[in-house]
Design a protein around this motif. Structure first.
Motif, short mmCIF file in Angstrom:
data_model
loop_
_atom_site.label_atom_id
_atom_site.label_comp_id
_atom_site.label_asym_id
_atom_site.label_seq_id
_atom_site.Cartn_x
_atom_site.Cartn_y
_atom_site.Cartn_z
N UNK A 138 12.59 1.30 -5.47
CA UNK A 138 13.37 0.58 -6.46
C UNK A 138 14.30 1.44 -7.28
N UNK A 139 14.28 2.74 -7.09
CA UNK A 139 15.16 3.67 -7.81
C UNK A 139 15.09 3.47 -9.33
N UNK A 140 13.92 3.04 -9.81
CA UNK A 140 13.65 2.83 -11.24
C UNK A 140 14.40 1.65 -11.86
N UNK A 141 15.18 0.90 -11.07
CA UNK A 141 15.87 -0.29 -11.59
C UNK A 141 15.57 -1.54 -10.77
N UNK A 142 14.90 -1.39 -9.63
CA UNK A 142 14.53 -2.55 -8.82
C UNK A 142 13.54 -3.43 -9.56
N UNK A 143 13.42 -4.68 -9.15
CA UNK A 143 12.55 -5.64 -9.85
C UNK A 143 11.14 -5.61 -9.24
N UNK A 144 10.92 -6.32 -8.13
CA UNK A 144 9.66 -6.26 -7.40
C UNK A 144 9.89 -5.56 -6.07
N UNK A 145 8.87 -4.84 -5.61
CA UNK A 145 8.98 -4.26 -4.28
C UNK A 145 8.98 -5.33 -3.21
N UNK A 146 7.93 -6.15 -3.22
CA UNK A 146 7.81 -7.31 -2.33
C UNK A 146 7.41 -8.50 -3.17
N UNK A 147 8.16 -9.59 -3.05
CA UNK A 147 7.81 -10.83 -3.75
C UNK A 147 7.60 -11.94 -2.73
N UNK A 148 6.40 -12.50 -2.73
CA UNK A 148 6.04 -13.55 -1.79
C UNK A 148 6.02 -14.88 -2.52
N UNK B 9 8.59 2.82 -7.80
CA UNK B 9 9.70 2.85 -8.76
C UNK B 9 10.37 1.49 -8.95
N UNK B 10 9.55 0.48 -9.33
CA UNK B 10 10.08 -0.84 -9.66
C UNK B 10 9.74 -1.19 -11.11
N UNK B 11 10.57 -2.06 -11.70
CA UNK B 11 10.40 -2.40 -13.11
C UNK B 11 9.41 -3.54 -13.34
N UNK B 12 9.03 -4.26 -12.28
CA UNK B 12 8.04 -5.33 -12.41
C UNK B 12 6.82 -4.97 -11.54
N UNK B 13 6.60 -5.67 -10.43
CA UNK B 13 5.41 -5.44 -9.62
C UNK B 13 5.73 -4.77 -8.29
N UNK B 14 4.73 -4.07 -7.76
CA UNK B 14 4.88 -3.53 -6.42
C UNK B 14 4.85 -4.64 -5.38
N UNK B 15 3.74 -5.38 -5.36
CA UNK B 15 3.63 -6.59 -4.54
C UNK B 15 3.28 -7.73 -5.48
N UNK B 16 4.17 -8.71 -5.59
CA UNK B 16 3.89 -9.92 -6.37
C UNK B 16 3.64 -11.04 -5.39
#
Length: 312
Positions: free
Chosen positions: A120-130, A145-152
């Motif tokens: 996420x380069x420290x600005x991405x939201x979720x890594x994987x959102x299902x 490096x995500x600002x919310x969840x790794x796997x949501x």
């Protein structure tokens, strides 16, 4: 006149067959991406695409997108059964300012992410959102490096999550977060995962009917390592043969293992819980059941299970 009409029918039939043949050609069961590819290509091995998003439109349902050589292949939204496989090379997704992979597939579709890195380069939201689908399988994937969840995992229906042999780190929210929608349920299985240096390691919320975590390391997270949390639905989490240590780095009320809420149950066996502000924590009526085979030591407060089961 009849001959003219017959000719038109034959021409129409020929055109229809051509369209079908073209469509079938466009939807291959195996496609390829390359760092030097082009999304205008047919995504074959000899003429690969540039991005996962470009390849997915040319890949048939239940097909496989493979990576030919190292490269960054972009964020992607998946709406059908598909496998994305990085193989033996570095297949990566750079998701700066966005979500790396969004899954919004059919109710019985199986989506596999295998051998890739999602950054996420420290600005991405979720890594994987299902959001929807039958089953999401994540194998040998690194997410960071995500600002919310790794796997949501936020299914709108009854869905399954499987994560094996994967590392998730440096996400501001939760490394693995199951939070089904109001009409959804989740069954999750995590084995040999490393969840560290994030907000929470694992948080399982309402209607996570079953989650099993086995042979995993959950360390150095800012809040609780594993938290089963219910407000209006049943949550059951089983933790077996895991190492849960040094969590609660910025939260003195965090626990290595916590059960929170009246319908939350957390079952614990063969697990080391150490170096946390509280080792075992239960609040708000949550149940934390120990099989008596755990090592809960050297926490600021070791804490106690709400129930014990002796095995023979």
């Amino acid at each position: 006149m009849n001959r003219f009409a017959s000719g038109l029918r034959k021409a129409a039939l020929g055109l229809g067959l051509l369209v079908i043949a073209t469509s079938a050609h466009a939807q291959a069961t195996r496609t390829w991406v390359s760092g030097v590819g082009d999304d205008a290509n047919p995504c074959s091995r000899t003429a690969p695409c540039k991005t996962f998003a470009g390849a997915i439109s040319k890949t048939a349902a239940k097909g496989v997108i493979s990576v030919l050589d190292p490269g960054g292949f972009g964020a992607v939204t998946i709406t059908k059964a598909i496998t994305i496989d990085g193989g033996g090379v570095i297949g990566s997704i750079l998701a700066s300012g966005t979500t790396g992979v969004i899954v919004n597939a059919g109710a019985t579709d199986v989506v596999r992410l295998r051998n890739i890195s999602i950054d996420g380069a420290s600005t991405g939201i979720d890594g994987v959102r299902f959001a929807a689908g039958g089953t999401l399988i994540i194998e040998n994937v690194r997410i960071n490096d995500f600002t919310a969840d790794g796997v949501k995992f936020q299914p709108s229906g009854n869905s399954r999550l499987v994560i094996t042999d994967s590392h998730i780190s440096n996400v501001a929210g939760t490394a693995v977060h199951t939070v089904p929608g109001v009409a959804g349920t989740a069954v999750a299985s995590l084995q040999n995962v490393r969840l560290y240096e994030s907000g929470f390691g694992v948080k399982a919320e309402d209607r996570t009917n079953q989650m099993s975590i086995r042979d995993s390391f959950i360390n150095n997270n800012l809040n609780s390592g594993v938290q089963a949390q219910s407000t209006s639905g049943v949550v059951t989490v089983n933790v077996d043969n895991c190492h849960v240590s040094n969590n609660g780095l910025t939260n003195a009320s965090a626990a290595g293992i916590k059960s929170k809420g009246p319908s939350a149950t957390l079952n614990l066996s063969e697990t080391l819980v150490t170096g946390n502000p509280t080792g075992l924590g239960a609040e708000g009526g949550g149940a934390l059941v120990s099989f008596g085979s755990n090592r809960v030591v050297f926490n600021t407060v070791n804490g106690n299970a709400t129930g014990n089961i002796t095995t023979r």
